[in-house]
Design a protein around this motif. Structure first.
Motif, short mmCIF file in Angstrom:
data_model
loop_
_atom_site.label_atom_id
_atom_site.label_comp_id
_atom_site.label_asym_id
_atom_site.label_seq_id
_atom_site.Cartn_x
_atom_site.Cartn_y
_atom_site.Cartn_z
N ASN A 61 0.57 -1.28 0.45
CA ASN A 61 0.25 -0.35 0.08
C ASN A 61 0.80 1.26 0.24
O ASN A 61 1.99 1.50 1.08
CB ASN A 61 -0.89 0.19 0.81
CG ASN A 61 -1.74 -1.00 0.95
OD1 ASN A 61 -2.40 -1.53 0.16
ND2 ASN A 61 -3.12 -1.43 2.20
N ASP A 98 0.37 0.10 -4.48
CA ASP A 98 -1.09 -0.19 -4.69
C ASP A 98 -2.14 1.06 -4.74
O ASP A 98 -1.07 1.61 -3.21
CB ASP A 98 -1.25 -1.17 -3.69
CG ASP A 98 -3.25 -1.51 -4.53
OD1 ASP A 98 -3.16 -2.47 -5.14
OD2 ASP A 98 -3.95 -0.72 -3.65
N HIS A 99 -3.14 1.52 -4.90
CA HIS A 99 -3.04 3.54 -4.33
C HIS A 99 -3.54 3.17 -2.86
O HIS A 99 -4.15 3.70 -2.66
CB HIS A 99 -3.50 3.50 -5.35
CG HIS A 99 -5.65 2.58 -6.02
ND1 HIS A 99 -5.31 1.80 -6.65
CD2 HIS A 99 -6.64 3.56 -5.34
CE1 HIS A 99 -6.57 1.19 -6.79
NE2 HIS A 99 -7.48 2.05 -6.33
N GLY A 101 -7.22 2.16 -2.11
CA GLY A 101 -8.32 3.20 -2.20
C GLY A 101 -8.98 3.55 -0.78
O GLY A 101 -8.90 4.80 -0.27
N GLY A 423 -9.86 6.47 -6.92
CA GLY A 423 -9.17 4.73 -7.17
C GLY A 423 -9.21 5.32 -8.18
O GLY A 423 -10.17 6.35 -8.91
N THR A 458 -9.83 -1.52 -4.79
CA THR A 458 -8.59 -1.86 -4.97
C THR A 458 -7.51 -3.15 -5.85
O THR A 458 -6.58 -3.21 -6.53
CB THR A 458 -7.94 -1.48 -3.82
OG1 THR A 458 -8.68 0.01 -3.68
CG2 THR A 458 -6.34 -1.72 -4.20
#
Length: 890
Positions: A61, A98-99, A101, A423, A458
């Protein structure tokens, strides 16, 4: 490779200081481009058609920091990629983030709250821009921590799930799934977080056993009365039926009738449904279709009305005295009203039951009927199962196949919409007259149309990771070269959550290729979770967590990596402790001192063969005049190379590390270096030259073997030994040599020395204390040529005039007679032996108590139990030895 020699001199500092080596080494590797697949092109004579080997890093993350689970997984992946690089593969280990969310949006919303603002004050576009600003300023701390860990990832190919290329991939696959009827929108019961105000997938819900209450309520009166039990009394306001099993004779007469729902005055039907377990509770269950997934399905089968009694924040909306109350305020209020009405049959408190919590904020999750987007997983999941069943994808260990099939064969449709702003926004647009259109990446929605407000889960974009990061949907050189990827290393706990989704999407996206080329990876190598030294799960509340950054500061990165890798067994959890990390630090120091010894004695490094120039097999031609000890260590080296190769191919990292540790510490450092001192100090030019060559070659090969696990210290030492640039691009060892006779002869020597050392200790002699001794019968054994080594290792002087043996030991056909006159203080020795005996008895008693504790043997990992048994056996052996020693001391 560069013709320039390493700037490291052939003299090493007296002690290894990781902080002075690690950052410098990593910076050099990165600047030299060694992490890229193209590094092989710089090796003269390398194979232009070298096979590819790729691993995609599970994206952490953007909000995350390196935890011990990351450290384990990254270490194991790095071992695989470094070894393949040295074997001449064109390797790619692709990093990214990873964004995240929900997590990221929560962080930025908390930041806004300190300014007295909410995201609604900013509006969607400005809020998303604010998140990008936060990501640029604070996100990605874990990337610098990955550098500290030594990850040899290709930073030039770093990706982010929200970058332009990956966003294009997300929109493309959504469009294709939508057009194929595999994405749809429907009202379903979903997991809902009343705090984050969004739907959650099953993998975003953490279940814990919480104390609550179980309340039994009587619906109706007299002969038509029926009792149901619930842990969520407030939901009874939304009941639209009571269900019983069709074969339950207790309720046959009631099926088809109605009963009054307490507190509401509504009458609801009693229906027969096979889902009900007649053996659970009263065999009758309340049915609340809007607030329970199983009840929703019962409602669909019986065409029941759906009555929502809570809003998105968990506040009661049903008209009446409970309207406006929070769900947790309404629960006791409803129970009190039922009690006052005489409807409570039984109340059980505390009642332990599983409760779902939002993995991001820990709020209790509420099942809620909601209009959401779903993936129809049935055909995708079948393809994912078939790929493992037909062998295109292998799971290690294979025992995990059953768990994988259990998930993919019974997978429910996946809720992919989230009520967030951060997202990938769902690419569906709505027209003014109710039209619906899914828009692809190269398409534009008509003017005046409105885009769906939700964003994608996500995990939707993460499921594309193995191919979107390589340029899909475009036909890129990287996609052609590295897809399918070679192996995925990950913990078994996300086999379903992430791995199964990558399998589904990879097979779908690449379905136009050959079946064996469509899979996202050829092997899934599963490791376990990291636990504390007692085998217990780590948690902040227990205070038993390990911060890998703290360990790297205190013990060094190589020691941290070696500790983690040494405990790794396919599919099994591992226990770690600070003591083991300290032991790994000592191992680094042992290697450091061994290399200093080799340099001091002018060990000769073998000309380097680089990765891609073929194997390092064969090694130098030493000739047939090598000493037995040299032939022994060469034979042992060849054996450990083959053993480590076999173990790493099976992802047996722990066993491979054990083999390397015992070869390096025991055979090379403790035995060979000591035995090498005799020829090195003999003054015989041939003996000195031969030993220097063997010493340099074995150390060179050993450092190469250890490099994937302990990259920093091995690179520093190897460069000092060889004068070359980096061991990273040196060829992986493939030396073949066997001398069983030498192994047998030196094995006999080692057994003799070990037994005499133990005998000396039992006689109270200090390790360095020299004692006159006669080696009777030595001349008749194969060890006759090793007398100088035996006496050197055992601190035995030749017998002189007046030699009077007072103690003797027989071993390996030799009688070792010792003259102990004047060497032992009998009274002091008797006190020492008595003290050691008391300690051994306490240790034995402690281990017996532990092994006799059923709670310990039932819950502790097998390796912990085995170590306890070994400690008991060692203590009992000490007791026997010391008890036999005491009578001789008076």
């Amino acid at each position: 490779m560069s013709d320039e020699k390493s700037t490291i001199s052939n003299t090493l500092p007296a002690q290894y200081a990781p902080a002075e080596v690690e950052a410098r080494r990593y910076d050099h590797w990165e600047k030299a481009g060694y992490f890229t697949p193209e590094a092989l092109d710089n090796v003269p004579g390398s194979n232009p058609d070298a096979p590819s080997y790729a691993i995609v890093l599970p994206p952490p993350n953007v909000t995350g920091i390196l935890h011990i689970g990351h450290a384990l997984n990254h270490t194991l992946s790095d071992i695989l990629i470094r070894r393949r690089r040295m074997q001449g593969y064109r390797t790619l280990w692709l990093p990214g983030m990873d964004h995240a969310g929900i997590a990221t949006q929560n962080v930025v919303e908390r930041e806004l709250a300190t300014e007295g603002l909410s995201r609604h004050d900013l509006g969607r576009e400005a809020f998303v821009e604010r998140v990008w600003q936060w990501k640029g300023e604070y996100g990605g701390r874990i990337l610098s921590q990955m550098r500290r860990l030594g990850d040899s990832v290709d930073w030039s190919r770093e990706r982010f799930t929200m970058d332009e290329g990956l966003s294009r991939a997300v929109q493309t696959i959504f469009k294709r799934l939508y057009d194929d009827g595999l994405i749809y929108r429907a009202e379903r019961i979903i997991n809902w977080c009343p705090r984050c105000l969004t739907a959650l997938s099953d993998i975003e819900v953490d279940h814990t056993d919480d104390e609550g209450e179980l309340v039994s309520i009587r619906y109706g009166d007299g002969d038509s009365a029926i009792v149901v039990a619930t842990t969520r009394a407030e939901t009874m306001l939304g009941d639209t039926a009571v269900a019983v099993h069709p074969d339950d004779e207790r309720y046959t007469r009631l099926v088809g009738q109605t009963v009054e729902l307490p507190l509401t005055g509504r009458r609801i039907p009693i229906v027969a449904d096979a889902h009900v377990d007649p053996a659970f509770g009263t065999g009758a269950v309340k049915v609340t279709p809007a607030h329970d997934p199983n009840d929703f399905e019962i409602g669909r089968r019986h065409d029941l009305p759906v009555l929502a009694v809570m809003d998105e924040r968990g506040v009661i909306t049903a008209p009446g005295p409970f309207q406006g109350l929070d769900r947790f305020e309404a629960r006791p209020a409803v129970v009190a009203a039922l009690r006052e009405d005489g409807r409570i049959v039984r109340e059980t408190r505390p009642y332990l039951h599983a409760v779902g919590h939002c993995s991001r904020c820990s709020t209790t999750v509420e099942p809620r009927l909601s209009l959401q987007w779903f993936v129809n997983v049935a055909p995708l999941a079948k393809a994912a199962g078939d790929a493992v069943r037909d062998g295109r994808v292998k799971i290690s260990p294979p025992e995990m196949n059953a768990r994988y099939f259990g998930w993919v064969d019974d997978m429910h449709d996946w809720c992919i919409s989230r009520q967030l702003w951060w997202g990938h926004r769902i690419p569906v647009w709505y027209g003014p007259d109710g039209e619906v259109r899914c828009v692809g990446p190269d398409e534009t929605a008509p003017d005046g149309w409105t885009q769906d407000n939700d964003v994608l889960d996500t995990w939707f974009s993460s499921a594309l990771w193995p191919f979107s990061t390589l340029g899909w949907p475009d036909d890129t050189p990287d996609l052609r070269a590295f897809y399918p990827t070679s192996v995925l290393t990950t913990a078994y706990d996300i086999l379903f959550f992430w791995v199964a989704r990558m399998m589904m999407f990879g097979l779908y996206a690449m379905r136009g290729t050959a079946p064996e080329q469509a899979v996202p990876f050829q092997t899934i190598a599963l490791h376990g979770l990291v636990r504390d030294q007692f085998g217990k799960k780590m948690s902040k509340s227990k205070g038993n967590t390990v911060d890998p950054l703290d360990w790297m500061d205190r013990f060094g990165t190589d020691a941290t990596r070696f500790t983690l890798a040494r405990g790794a067994t396919p599919g099994s959890d591992e226990a770690i402790s600070e003591d083991w990390a300290g032991g790994s630090r000592n191992f680094c120091n042992k290697l450091w001192n061994a290399t200093r010894f080799a340099l001091l004695n002018e060990a000769e490094a073998t000309p380097t063969r680089w990765a891609g120039q073929g194997t390092a097999g064969g090694g130098p031609q030493f000739g047939g005049d090598l000493a037995v000890v040299d032939r022994w260590i060469l034979s042992r080296l060849a054996h450990v190379i083959a053993e480590v190769d076999g173990l790493l191919e099976q992802f047996e990292f722990g066993k491979a590390c054990e083999a390397l540790y015992h070869f390096a510490w025991d055979e090379f450092c403790d035995w060979y270096l000591e035995l090498a001192k005799v020829p090195l100090g003999s003054g015989d030019p041939a003996a000195v030259s031969g030993t220097r060559r063997v010493l340099g070659f074995v150390l060179d090969q050993m450092l190469r073997l250890l490099h994937p696990v302990m990259p920093f210290v091995t690179d520093e030492l190897w460069c000092a030994l060889t004068g070359e640039d980096s061991v990273m691009m040196a060829a992986w060892p493939a030396y073949e040599f066997t001398d069983e006779a030498a192994e047998a002869e030196v094995g006999s020597l080692m057994r003799l020395v070990t037994e005499v050392r133990q005998f000396r200790a039992g006689q109270g002699l200090r390790p360095a204390q020299r004692v006159p001794a006669r080696l009777a019968g030595l001349e008749a054994t194969p060890l006759a040529a090793h007398e100088e080594s035996i006496r050197t290792l055992l601190r035995l002087t030749a017998p002189a005039g007046g030699f009077a043996p007072s103690a003797a030991l027989s071993a390996e056909g030799i009688v070792v007679e010792l003259d102990l006159a004047g060497t032992v203080d009998v009274e002091a020795e008797r006190k020492r032996v008595a003290k050691d005996l008391e300690a051994a008895r306490k240790e034995a008693a402690s281990m017996r108590a532990k092994l006799g504790n059923e709670a310990f043997t039932a819950r502790a990992p097998a390796e912990i139990i085995e170590k306890s048994r070994q400690r008991l056996a060692a203590a009992e052996a000490d007791i026997a030895r010391l008890e036999s020693r005491l009578p001789a001391l008076g």
